[in-house]
Design a protein around this motif. Structure first.
Motif, PDB file in Angstrom:
ATOM      1  N   VAL A   8      14.395  33.990  28.749  1.00 15.13           N
ATOM      2  CA  VAL A   8      13.920  35.138  28.641  1.00 15.13           C
ATOM      3  C   VAL A   8      14.041  36.524  28.740  1.00 15.13           C
ATOM      4  O   VAL A   8      15.190  36.397  29.103  1.00 15.13           O
ATOM      5  CB  VAL A   8      12.555  34.627  30.128  1.00 15.13           C
ATOM      6  CG1 VAL A   8      11.390  35.656  29.482  1.00 15.13           C
ATOM      7  CG2 VAL A   8      11.781  33.040  29.285  1.00 15.13           C
ATOM      8  N   LEU A   9      13.221  37.046  27.618  1.00 13.45           N
ATOM      9  CA  LEU A   9      13.640  38.572  28.211  1.00 13.45           C
ATOM     10  C   LEU A   9      13.397  39.572  29.320  1.00 13.45           C
ATOM     11  O   LEU A   9      12.589  39.546  29.712  1.00 13.45           O
ATOM     12  CB  LEU A   9      13.405  39.530  26.972  1.00 13.45           C
ATOM     13  CG  LEU A   9      13.890  40.643  26.745  1.00 13.45           C
ATOM     14  CD1 LEU A   9      14.972  41.120  26.981  1.00 13.45           C
ATOM     15  CD2 LEU A   9      13.004  41.217  25.904  1.00 13.45           C
ATOM     16  N   ASP A  10      14.118  39.702  30.253  1.00 15.73           N
ATOM     17  CA  ASP A  10      14.302  40.197  31.376  1.00 15.73           C
ATOM     18  C   ASP A  10      14.111  41.611  30.836  1.00 15.73           C
ATOM     19  O   ASP A  10      15.032  42.576  30.805  1.00 15.73           O
ATOM     20  CB  ASP A  10      15.483  40.139  32.100  1.00 15.73           C
ATOM     21  CG  ASP A  10      15.582  40.362  33.487  1.00 15.73           C
ATOM     22  OD1 ASP A  10      15.941  41.979  34.472  1.00 15.73           O
ATOM     23  OD2 ASP A  10      13.969  41.079  34.407  1.00 15.73           O
ATOM     24  N   ALA A  48      14.156  43.237  19.719  1.00 15.88           N
ATOM     25  CA  ALA A  48      13.143  44.926  19.883  1.00 15.88           C
ATOM     26  C   ALA A  48      12.888  45.570  20.746  1.00 15.88           C
ATOM     27  O   ALA A  48      11.728  44.772  21.348  1.00 15.88           O
ATOM     28  CB  ALA A  48      12.581  44.728  18.431  1.00 15.88           C
ATOM     29  N   VAL A  49      12.720  47.016  20.331  1.00 14.83           N
ATOM     30  CA  VAL A  49      11.731  47.353  21.800  1.00 14.83           C
ATOM     31  C   VAL A  49      10.943  48.747  21.891  1.00 14.83           C
ATOM     32  O   VAL A  49      11.263  49.353  20.512  1.00 14.83           O
ATOM     33  CB  VAL A  49      12.971  48.036  23.293  1.00 14.83           C
ATOM     34  CG1 VAL A  49      11.510  48.788  23.720  1.00 14.83           C
ATOM     35  CG2 VAL A  49      13.031  46.805  23.836  1.00 14.83           C
ATOM     36  N   GLY A  50       9.362  48.751  21.762  1.00 20.76           N
ATOM     37  CA  GLY A  50       8.898  50.106  20.656  1.00 20.76           C
ATOM     38  C   GLY A  50       8.335  49.231  19.923  1.00 20.76           C
ATOM     39  O   GLY A  50       8.553  48.417  19.616  1.00 20.76           O
ATOM     40  N   THR A  51       7.232  50.641  19.108  1.00 18.95           N
ATOM     41  CA  THR A  51       7.103  50.914  18.376  1.00 18.95           C
ATOM     42  C   THR A  51       7.364  51.549  16.697  1.00 18.95           C
ATOM     43  O   THR A  51       8.427  52.914  17.284  1.00 18.95           O
ATOM     44  CB  THR A  51       5.546  51.033  17.498  1.00 18.95           C
ATOM     45  OG1 THR A  51       4.534  49.932  19.094  1.00 18.95           O
ATOM     46  CG2 THR A  51       4.993  51.236  16.526  1.00 18.95           C
ATOM     47  N   ALA A 333      15.687  54.435  17.999  1.00 14.89           N
ATOM     48  CA  ALA A 333      15.913  54.648  19.091  1.00 14.89           C
ATOM     49  C   ALA A 333      15.837  55.387  19.595  1.00 14.89           C
ATOM     50  O   ALA A 333      16.273  56.805  19.219  1.00 14.89           O
ATOM     51  CB  ALA A 333      16.995  53.931  18.739  1.00 14.89           C
ATOM     52  N   PRO A 334      15.343  56.115  20.987  1.00 18.92           N
ATOM     53  CA  PRO A 334      15.615  57.408  21.495  1.00 18.92           C
ATOM     54  C   PRO A 334      16.731  57.937  21.441  1.00 18.92           C
ATOM     55  O   PRO A 334      16.902  59.319  21.938  1.00 18.92           O
ATOM     56  CB  PRO A 334      14.814  57.210  22.811  1.00 18.92           C
ATOM     57  CG  PRO A 334      14.789  55.626  23.027  1.00 18.92           C
ATOM     58  CD  PRO A 334      14.623  54.942  21.763  1.00 18.92           C
ATOM     59  N   TRP A 340      16.737  50.099  21.008  1.00 18.06           N
ATOM     60  CA  TRP A 340      16.460  49.897  19.513  1.00 18.06           C
ATOM     61  C   TRP A 340      14.607  49.231  19.200  1.00 18.06           C
ATOM     62  O   TRP A 340      15.283  48.732  19.628  1.00 18.06           O
ATOM     63  CB  TRP A 340      17.648  48.851  18.854  1.00 18.06           C
ATOM     64  CG  TRP A 340      18.428  50.630  18.622  1.00 18.06           C
ATOM     65  CD1 TRP A 340      19.345  50.493  19.827  1.00 18.06           C
ATOM     66  CD2 TRP A 340      18.503  51.720  17.631  1.00 18.06           C
ATOM     67  NE1 TRP A 340      20.384  51.146  19.143  1.00 18.06           N
ATOM     68  CE2 TRP A 340      19.937  52.408  18.242  1.00 18.06           C
ATOM     69  CE3 TRP A 340      18.341  51.924  16.814  1.00 18.06           C
ATOM     70  CZ2 TRP A 340      20.754  53.761  17.219  1.00 18.06           C
ATOM     71  CZ3 TRP A 340      18.826  53.444  15.267  1.00 18.06           C
ATOM     72  CH2 TRP A 340      19.975  53.621  16.487  1.00 18.06           C
ATOM     73  N   SER A 341      13.982  49.870  18.247  1.00 17.65           N
ATOM     74  CA  SER A 341      12.978  48.678  17.616  1.00 17.65           C
ATOM     75  C   SER A 341      13.580  48.060  16.662  1.00 17.65           C
ATOM     76  O   SER A 341      14.364  48.279  16.078  1.00 17.65           O
ATOM     77  CB  SER A 341      12.173  50.267  16.879  1.00 17.65           C
ATOM     78  OG  SER A 341      13.144  50.236  15.510  1.00 17.65           O
TER      79      SER A 341
END
Length: 392
Positions: A8-10, A48-51, A333-334, A340-341
């Motif tokens: 599982v992603l932490d 992937a994180v965010g939109t 990505a920011p 990264w999305s």
């Protein structure tokens, strides 16, 4: 599929730490594990994180990129800037037959080659000006950009896969190029850096580091920094390097992770000044990365690509063609280290003669507003070019 093979992603976020100087690249032993983290949970920082904010208005296929003053087939083609001018560094450059001026009219057979080359980019993405030419007549051909050194046991058969030119000092016209040394039958040897000085308009390699074996990062023990991408971030002091794990880490899953290092551009030729990304939980360390896991990686399964800043969306964009190639992807990505999305698929190429399609390249200099982005990629030793228009 990959998610099923990992725990599982932490999502916990901890403040980055900075270690005191640690072991050198040649002293470390690589480790690969199913996952590391707190308790029994594994951390996967490549999910992937965010939109992804990218929305495509249109995609136009522009055609194939060729040189105005020479004639060859080539691959890769990473872009980079030194002293206000943009250049492309190509990989294997196959000369066309003597006298042939159009690659489409080339004759069958082998006519000579170099393992990498350099060209000047123009305002027309379909036209480059080849530099560092020989004296062939009536059509000159490119000489090798990153030179081989017999003193290090290298021959003209060695491959040097260079990435983007990264400016280190605009006033002196100096930059760095990162490359992967391939000894063919002996396989990958290591990743290195060379100093590049623009002389009479031509980027010229003046020194390779280190002076005893021609590379810094041993491919058997260290991530191959620069073999995925090298990016001079104009919004900071840093050059960012992305590379695959050591060659001793095998298997499709583990070998497809991408790791990151960085250095201030002014310190690019000092190995002791490099920092290594140990994941969002640990941050940047001067200790050379020797644990190759989903926690310490920044990406997975991208293949070679290129990062650029996009002013229209206010984020970094990574262009790549993923594993297997063929389809251009954009993720955002920011910050260069992410998170990264997910990807937006942009364009799928038709492989020429069933060949490989790979190596996404960004041409951000053609539109500073970021409302469009020209992308090139290799299609069976042809450089194919598209133009993507964005919307919100």
């Amino acid at each position: 599929m990959r998610r099923l093979l990992q725990k599982v992603l932490d999502k916990s976020q901890k403040a980055p730490t900075q270690d005191a100087p640690g072991s050198t690249a040649s002293e470390i032993t690589p480790q690969v594990m199913d996952g590391v983290g707190t308790g029994s949970e594994a951390v996967d920082n490549t999910q992937a994180v965010g939109t992804n904010p990218i929305k495509i208005s249109s995609v136009q296929r522009l055609g194939f990129q060729n040189a105005s003053n020479s004639c060859s087939h080539r691959d890769l083609g990473f872009t980079g800037k030194i002293a206000g001018k943009w250049y492309a560094v190509f990989g294997d450059t196959l000369w066309c037959a003597p006298g042939v001026k159009d690659p489409a009219q080339d004759l069958p057979g082998f006519h000579g080659m170099v393992r990498d080359s350099v060209s000047l980019l123009t305002n027309d993405p379909l036209t480059v000006v080849d530099l560092n030419l020989n004296n062939d007549s009536p059509v000159k051909h490119q000489l090798q950009f990153v030179p081989f050194n017999p003193a290090w046991g290298e021959t003209n058969m060695y491959g040097f896969g260079g990435t983007s030119l990264c400016e280190t000092d605009a006033r002196s016209g100096t930059g760095a190029v990162y490359y992967l040394v391939n000894a063919n039958d002996a396989g990958l040897i290591g990743a290195g850096v060379a100093k590049v000085v623009v002389k009479s308009g031509t980027p010229t390699v003046t020194q390779r580091y280190d002076g005893t074996k021609g590379h810094w990062w041993d491919a058997k023990t260290t991530a191959r920094y620069g073999d995925v991408a090298a990016y001079r971030d104009e919004r900071s002091e840093y050059i960012y390097l992305l590379g695959h794990p050591p060659s001793t880490i095998t298997g499709w899953l583990a070998a497809s992770y991408v790791y990151m290092a960085r250095v201030r551009a002014t310190d690019a030729f000092d190995l002791t000044k490099y920092q290594y990304w140990w994941g969002r939980q640990q941050g940047w360390k001067t200790k050379v990365l020797n644990v190759f896991t989903p926690e310490t990686a920044v990406m997975w399964g991208t293949g070679q690509g290129q990062i650029s800043w996009n002013a229209y969306y206010g984020c970094y964009v990574f262009v790549h063609l993923a594993i297997g190639g063929g389809t251009v992807h954009l993720r955002t990505a920011p910050a260069p280290a992410g998170p990264w999305s997910g990807d937006v698929q942009v364009y799928t190429a038709a492989p020429i003669d069933g060949g490989l399609v790979y190596a996404g390249v960004a041409h951000p200099y053609l539109d500073a507003s970021g409302k469009t982005l020209v992308v090139s990629f290799t299609n069976n030793n042809h450089i194919e070019v598209i133009k993507v228009a964005f919307t919100k």
